[in-house]
Design a protein around this motif. Structure first.
Motif, PDB file in Angstrom:
ATOM      1  N   ALA A 143       1.493   1.143 -11.204  1.00 49.38           N
ATOM      2  CA  ALA A 143       0.683   0.742 -12.364  1.00 49.38           C
ATOM      3  C   ALA A 143      -0.435  -0.166 -11.860  1.00 49.38           C
ATOM      4  N   PRO A 144      -1.575  -0.176 -12.554  1.00 48.51           N
ATOM      5  CA  PRO A 144      -2.715  -0.973 -12.097  1.00 48.51           C
ATOM      6  C   PRO A 144      -2.427  -2.469 -12.024  1.00 48.51           C
ATOM      7  N   TRP A 145      -1.496  -2.953 -12.838  1.00 51.09           N
ATOM      8  CA  TRP A 145      -1.207  -4.391 -12.875  1.00 51.09           C
ATOM      9  C   TRP A 145      -0.147  -4.811 -11.859  1.00 51.09           C
ATOM     10  N   CYS A 146       0.397  -3.872 -11.127  1.00 48.50           N
ATOM     11  CA  CYS A 146       1.504  -4.144 -10.191  1.00 48.50           C
ATOM     12  C   CYS A 146       0.963  -4.592  -8.839  1.00 48.50           C
ATOM     13  N   GLY A 147       1.203  -5.856  -8.488  1.00 47.93           N
ATOM     14  CA  GLY A 147       0.716  -6.386  -7.225  1.00 47.93           C
ATOM     15  C   GLY A 147       1.259  -5.662  -6.003  1.00 47.93           C
ATOM     16  N   PRO A 148       2.589  -5.530  -5.868  1.00 48.57           N
ATOM     17  CA  PRO A 148       3.134  -4.823  -4.693  1.00 48.57           C
ATOM     18  C   PRO A 148       2.649  -3.385  -4.569  1.00 48.57           C
ATOM     19  N   CYS A 149       2.326  -2.751  -5.710  1.00 51.31           N
ATOM     20  CA  CYS A 149       1.831  -1.366  -5.667  1.00 51.31           C
ATOM     21  C   CYS A 149       0.518  -1.277  -4.895  1.00 51.31           C
ATOM     22  N   LYS A 150      -0.293  -2.338  -4.984  1.00 54.95           N
ATOM     23  CA  LYS A 150      -1.600  -2.330  -4.329  1.00 54.95           C
ATOM     24  C   LYS A 150      -1.472  -2.381  -2.817  1.00 54.95           C
ATOM     25  N   THR A 151      -0.334  -2.845  -2.336  1.00 55.75           N
ATOM     26  CA  THR A 151      -0.068  -2.863  -0.899  1.00 55.75           C
ATOM     27  C   THR A 151       0.645  -1.589  -0.460  1.00 55.75           C
ATOM     28  N   LEU A 152       1.663  -1.206  -1.220  1.00 53.88           N
ATOM     29  CA  LEU A 152       2.478  -0.053  -0.839  1.00 53.88           C
ATOM     30  C   LEU A 152       1.693   1.251  -0.930  1.00 53.88           C
ATOM     31  N   GLY A 153       0.951   1.438  -2.016  1.00 52.04           N
ATOM     32  CA  GLY A 153       0.247   2.703  -2.235  1.00 52.04           C
ATOM     33  C   GLY A 153      -0.651   3.101  -1.071  1.00 52.04           C
ATOM     34  N   PRO A 154      -1.598   2.234  -0.666  1.00 53.52           N
ATOM     35  CA  PRO A 154      -2.481   2.596   0.458  1.00 53.52           C
ATOM     36  C   PRO A 154      -1.720   2.834   1.760  1.00 53.52           C
ATOM     37  N   ALA A 155      -0.654   2.054   1.999  1.00 52.57           N
ATOM     38  CA  ALA A 155       0.124   2.243   3.218  1.00 52.57           C
ATOM     39  C   ALA A 155       0.811   3.608   3.207  1.00 52.57           C
ATOM     40  N   LEU A 156       1.357   4.006   2.069  1.00 48.98           N
ATOM     41  CA  LEU A 156       1.957   5.331   1.950  1.00 48.98           C
ATOM     42  C   LEU A 156       0.907   6.427   2.141  1.00 48.98           C
ATOM     43  N   GLU A 157      -0.260   6.231   1.526  1.00 48.80           N
ATOM     44  CA  GLU A 157      -1.329   7.222   1.648  1.00 48.80           C
ATOM     45  C   GLU A 157      -1.745   7.405   3.100  1.00 48.80           C
ATOM     46  N   ALA A 158      -1.865   6.298   3.816  1.00 55.78           N
ATOM     47  CA  ALA A 158      -2.249   6.389   5.225  1.00 55.78           C
ATOM     48  C   ALA A 158      -1.200   7.138   6.033  1.00 55.78           C
ATOM     49  N   ALA A 159       0.073   6.853   5.760  1.00 62.33           N
ATOM     50  CA  ALA A 159       1.148   7.521   6.490  1.00 62.33           C
ATOM     51  C   ALA A 159       1.201   9.013   6.163  1.00 62.33           C
ATOM     52  N   VAL A 160       1.004   9.350   4.892  1.00 61.25           N
ATOM     53  CA  VAL A 160       1.009  10.756   4.488  1.00 61.25           C
ATOM     54  C   VAL A 160      -0.173  11.485   5.105  1.00 61.25           C
ATOM     55  N   THR A 161      -1.354  10.864   5.073  1.00 63.00           N
ATOM     56  CA  THR A 161      -2.530  11.484   5.675  1.00 63.00           C
ATOM     57  C   THR A 161      -2.327  11.670   7.173  1.00 63.00           C
ATOM     58  N   ALA A 162      -1.742  10.667   7.806  1.00 68.94           N
ATOM     59  CA  ALA A 162      -1.506  10.743   9.251  1.00 68.94           C
ATOM     60  C   ALA A 162      -0.548  11.861   9.615  1.00 68.94           C
TER      61      ALA A 162
END
Length: 309
Positions: free
Chosen positions: A47-66
């Motif tokens: 959710a946009p208001w979720c602080g931990p999501c802002k860290t986890l989401g990009p890290a997951l995206e980078a790993a998936v892209t990699a």
């Protein structure tokens, strides 16, 4: 560290847009359940208001892209898709599930450090019969550069940051993160990124280019109106200060070639003026651009002809 997998050529060439998608209740069956029949799909409930999501989401995206196509990712905004979140019994966010052949096979709640994210993605790939990837984060870096070139500086910055979390020896990620901040107007943050780059990378071309772009961006904040400066130069061609200001204003307006032309003229008129300000500004512009840019090639050639004339 999770690195880029080989996979087949079609998967390795997959773009971030093919691998990572925003999914809704209307597309969940197609993008998650059906898609997972052939490749594992990681589902990120956020959710946009979720602080931990802002860290986890990009890290997951980078790993998936990699992973180069060995796994895909679906992002579901729980505020907009409460029915799916309820069906999946999502009680807190971030919550992540992995689907394979239509069924959830793994998952976790809360943010994780990069090493555990890598381990999770590797498990998911192996659950789908794939091999653990082994070729680096090149695809993630390429995807971030594409995002930046397409104007999505925020997503690019998040991806560059996630790459750095996984491998702090990738100097291009530091330069990219600084450039993404510059594109967003966060100049102080860009400077902090550059100042925090490992000392051994300080002379790397990617870092020097980012520093040059930062200097030009700071100049642009104080650039005067082009029309007024042009009038001042036309009224007095010997007004070197006005010509330098005009060049900076032209660059700030995106007229890079015209800015170079004014600086070359200033150098021709008085190369020593203001401690060689014309030459210094030219090199700043050249450093900020790719070495093979026509503006750089032509500008350097003309400058050299003046120096050695």
């Amino acid at each position: 560290m999770l690195e880029l997998g080989q996979g087949d050529a079609a998967q390795a060439g997959a773009s971030a847009g093919d691998l990572i998608k925003e999914v809704s209740e209307a597309t969940f069956m197609t993008e998650v359940v059906d898609a997972s029949m052939t490749v594992p799909v990681i589902v990120d409930f956020w959710a946009p208001w979720c602080g931990p999501c802002k860290t986890l989401g990009p890290a997951l995206e980078a790993a998936v892209t990699a992973a180069g196509g060995a796994v895909k990712m679906a992002k579901i905004n729980v505020d907009e898709n409460q029915a799916i979140a309820g069906q999946m019994r999502v009680q807190s966010i971030p919550t992540v599930y992995a689907f394979w052949q239509g069924q959830p096979v793994d998952g976790f709640q809360g943010a994780l450090p990069p090493s555990e994210i890598d381990a999770f993605v590797t498990r998911v790939i192996e659950a789908g019969g794939g091999a653990a990837p082994d070729n680096g984060l090149d695809d993630a870096l390429t995807a971030a550069e594409e995002m930046l070139s397409e104007g999505d500086a925020e997503s690019a910055g998040e991806t560059f940051a996630a790459i750095i979390e996984q491998d702090q020896t990738i100097v291009a990620a530091f330069g990219g993160l600084a450039r993404a901040n510059i594109a967003m107007g966060a100049l102080d943050q860009a400077e902090a990124v550059l100042n925090g780059t490992p000392a051994e990378f300080s002379d790397a071309p990617e870092i020097e280019a980012a520093y040059a772009q930062l200097e030009l961006a700071r100049q642009a904040e104080n650039a005067g109106p082009v029309a007024e400066l042009r009038a001042a130069v036309d009224a007095d061609p010997g007004n070197h200060e006005a010509r330098l200001d005009l060049a900076q204003a032209l660059h700030a307006a995106g007229e890079v070639e015209a800015a170079v032309a004014e600086l070359l003229e200033l150098f021709r008129r008085d190369r020593e003026w203001n401690d060689g300000a014309a030459k210094t500004q030219l090199f700043t512009i050249f450093d900020a651009l790719p070495a093979n840019d026509p503006v750089v090639l032509n500008g350097r050639r003309k400058l050299s002809s003046m120096i050695f004339a």
